[in-house]
Design an enzyme around this catalytic site. Structure first.
Site, short mmCIF file in Angstrom:
data_model
loop_
_atom_site.label_atom_id
_atom_site.label_comp_id
_atom_site.label_asym_id
_atom_site.label_seq_id
_atom_site.Cartn_x
_atom_site.Cartn_y
_atom_site.Cartn_z
N ARG A 268 -76.60 52.77 129.13
CA ARG A 268 -75.95 53.76 130.02
C ARG A 268 -75.43 54.94 129.21
O ARG A 268 -74.24 55.17 129.10
CB ARG A 268 -74.88 53.06 130.83
CG ARG A 268 -75.56 52.12 131.81
CD ARG A 268 -74.61 51.52 132.76
NE ARG A 268 -74.94 51.91 134.12
CZ ARG A 268 -74.32 51.43 135.18
NH1 ARG A 268 -73.34 50.57 135.04
NH2 ARG A 268 -74.67 51.82 136.38
N GLN B 210 -78.86 58.90 132.31
CA GLN B 210 -78.27 58.98 133.66
C GLN B 210 -79.29 59.21 134.76
O GLN B 210 -79.20 58.60 135.82
CB GLN B 210 -77.20 60.07 133.70
CG GLN B 210 -75.84 59.51 133.32
CD GLN B 210 -74.75 60.56 133.29
OE1 GLN B 210 -75.01 61.74 133.48
NE2 GLN B 210 -73.54 60.13 133.02
N ASP C 8 -80.99 55.96 135.89
CA ASP C 8 -80.12 54.81 136.08
C ASP C 8 -80.18 54.27 137.52
O ASP C 8 -79.47 54.74 138.41
CB ASP C 8 -78.70 55.23 135.70
CG ASP C 8 -77.73 54.07 135.65
OD1 ASP C 8 -78.07 53.00 136.21
OD2 ASP C 8 -76.66 54.24 135.09
N SER D 288 -76.88 52.86 139.07
CA SER D 288 -75.96 53.86 139.62
C SER D 288 -76.45 54.40 140.96
O SER D 288 -75.68 54.48 141.92
CB SER D 288 -75.80 55.04 138.66
OG SER D 288 -75.05 54.65 137.55
N TYR E 193 -67.74 49.20 130.46
CA TYR E 193 -67.63 48.13 131.45
C TYR E 193 -66.30 47.39 131.33
O TYR E 193 -65.62 47.48 130.32
CB TYR E 193 -68.76 47.11 131.24
CG TYR E 193 -70.10 47.60 131.67
CD1 TYR E 193 -70.39 47.77 133.02
CD2 TYR E 193 -71.08 47.89 130.75
CE1 TYR E 193 -71.63 48.20 133.43
CE2 TYR E 193 -72.33 48.34 131.14
CZ TYR E 193 -72.59 48.50 132.49
OH TYR E 193 -73.82 48.92 132.90
#
Ligand code: NAD
Length: 375
Positions: free
Chosen positions: A121, A126, A129, A132, A225
């Protein structure tokens, strides 16, 4: 010879998304690749075969046998893996820890499999992803489900029949899904609070105009995370939360810790202390549930009249936009390797190397390899 990129109909019941949209098919073609799809591949997401310009439509067996690259939403079945040619590339959600048989089959067929869940990540990643993009759909939908099921309005209303107070909504877990849930509940006019164990979420929650519910527990882990809470931290979180929950009309739970069962955050006792008619939507129901008593795919009503709604595959319930985002994510990943119709994998690129699950007869993802060897 030009690379052939393929997608076939998803086989998991209820899966309406498609990994290859007409927009992305066009982009892939413009990079010199050929495309073969099974007839009806995009139908459940309202992308009829006719919308795919200059794409060959075939039966599934033929499409799979010719695939150099298979794009998928759900992992391919064992039969589909059998039908792929040796050395083919598979890109999609592969849920490596859930079905070791599948990982073994990918390894044994010498498939180069990219599990998009493993994508690092980083900022560069991005646009690729899938976690997401699909979590954003889930967060949005979860709030709509809560609003639909609630016996109250979400917004404040001033009417000739008097003033209606806005509903109080709590979002548990402020990752991608949680932040989208907060934004959606705000747009519906609710009074919204959110909490998470990562301290940086306070600012993110407040920037959406919601209030950060401070339960006095902080558990920032690595890579952005959360880590698992200690027994003491859990107890403190539980005590503070039990008190707070009594005031909420709707709760959306989105908390997760990667690679583990979803943390149990709301106990049956806490539910018993909530207002009758309150609604809890548990997005984590499929991975163990944040709420005691919630069941994936069902609504359970507690003795005091609180509805526990356990959702399954929310992204599939908005298949048009979920597919558009998912297919773009896969395209952005594929684009790293596809030039002038040829596919070249750069193993020095960490996005390629770290997303790879199997290649040339080996399991490349160490935790999955260890699981397979232990089984
Ligand atoms: P996730 O789905 O793994 O978890 C959802 C949320 O639950 C997280 O915010 C987590 O902190 C929270 N949580 C876990 N245990 C909890 C508990 N006991 N109580 C309350 N909350 C708990 O997370 P996600 O949505 O995939 O994203 C996590 C992080 O990764 C975020 O910081 C996000 O901004 C970041 N991220 C970065 C990129 C990137 O830079 N490419 C992309 C996506 C996400």
């Amino acid at each position: 010879m030009a690379t052939t990129v393929t997608a076939v109909r998803e086989t998991v019941p209820g899966e309406r998304r498609v990994a290859l949209t007409p927009e992305v098919a066009k982009k892939i073609k413009s990079r010199g690749a050929d495309i073969v799809i099974e007839h009806g591949t995009g139908a459940y997401a309202y992308f009829p075969d006719a919308a795919y310009a200059n794409v060959e439509i075939a039966d599934a067996r033929n499409a799979l046998a010719r695939a150099d690259v298979l794009l998928c939403v759900q992992p391919p079945t064992l039969e589909q893996i059998e039908q792929l040619k040796e050395g083919a590339v598979v890109i999609g959600h592969l849920q490596p820890h859930l079905a070791l048989e599948r990982t073994k089959a990918l390894r044994d067929r010498k498939i180069t499999a990219f599990a998009m869940e493993l994508l690092p990540r980083t900022t560069r990643a991005q646009a690729m992803d899938v976690l997401s993009s699909q979590a954003a759909v889930a967060g949005y939908k979860a709030v709509l489900i809560a609003a639909e099921a609630a016996p109250k309005f979400f917004p404040m209303l001033t009417t000739a029949a008097g003033t209606i107070r806005p509903s109080k909504v709590l979002v548990v877990g402020a990752g991608v899904a949680g932040l989208q849930a907060i934004a959606t509940a705000k747009r519906l006019g609710a009074q919204v609070e959110g909490f998470d164990v990562r301290p940086e979420t306070k600012e993110q929650i407040e920037s959406l105009g919601a209030k950060f519910l401070d339960l006095g527990v902080s558990a920032a882990g690595s890579g952005g995370y959360a880590r698992e809470l200690t027994a003491e931290e859990r107890e403190q979180q539980q005590r503070a939360l039990a008190e707070q929950l009594k005031g909420f009309d709707a709760v959306v739970t989105t908390a997760a810790v990667p690679g583990r069962k979803a943390p149990r955050i709301i106990s049956a006792d806490m539910v018993a202390g909530m207002k009758p008619g309150a609604v809890i939507v548990d997005i984590a129901a499929e991975t163990g549930g944040n709420v005691e008593g919630s069941e994936a795919g069902r609504t359970v009503v507690s003795a005091n009249g609180v509805s526990l709604i356990g959702t399954t595959n929310l992204p599939s319930s908005a298949p048009v936009h979920a597919s558009e985002m998912y297919a773009r994510n896969l395209y952005n990943f594929l684009e790293l390797s596809l030039k002038d119709g040829a596919l070249t994998l750069d193993w020095d690129d960490e996005l390629i190397a770290k997303t790879c699950l199997t290649h040339a007869g080996e399991i490349k993802h160490e935790p999955t390899k260890a699981l397979v060897e232990k089984a």
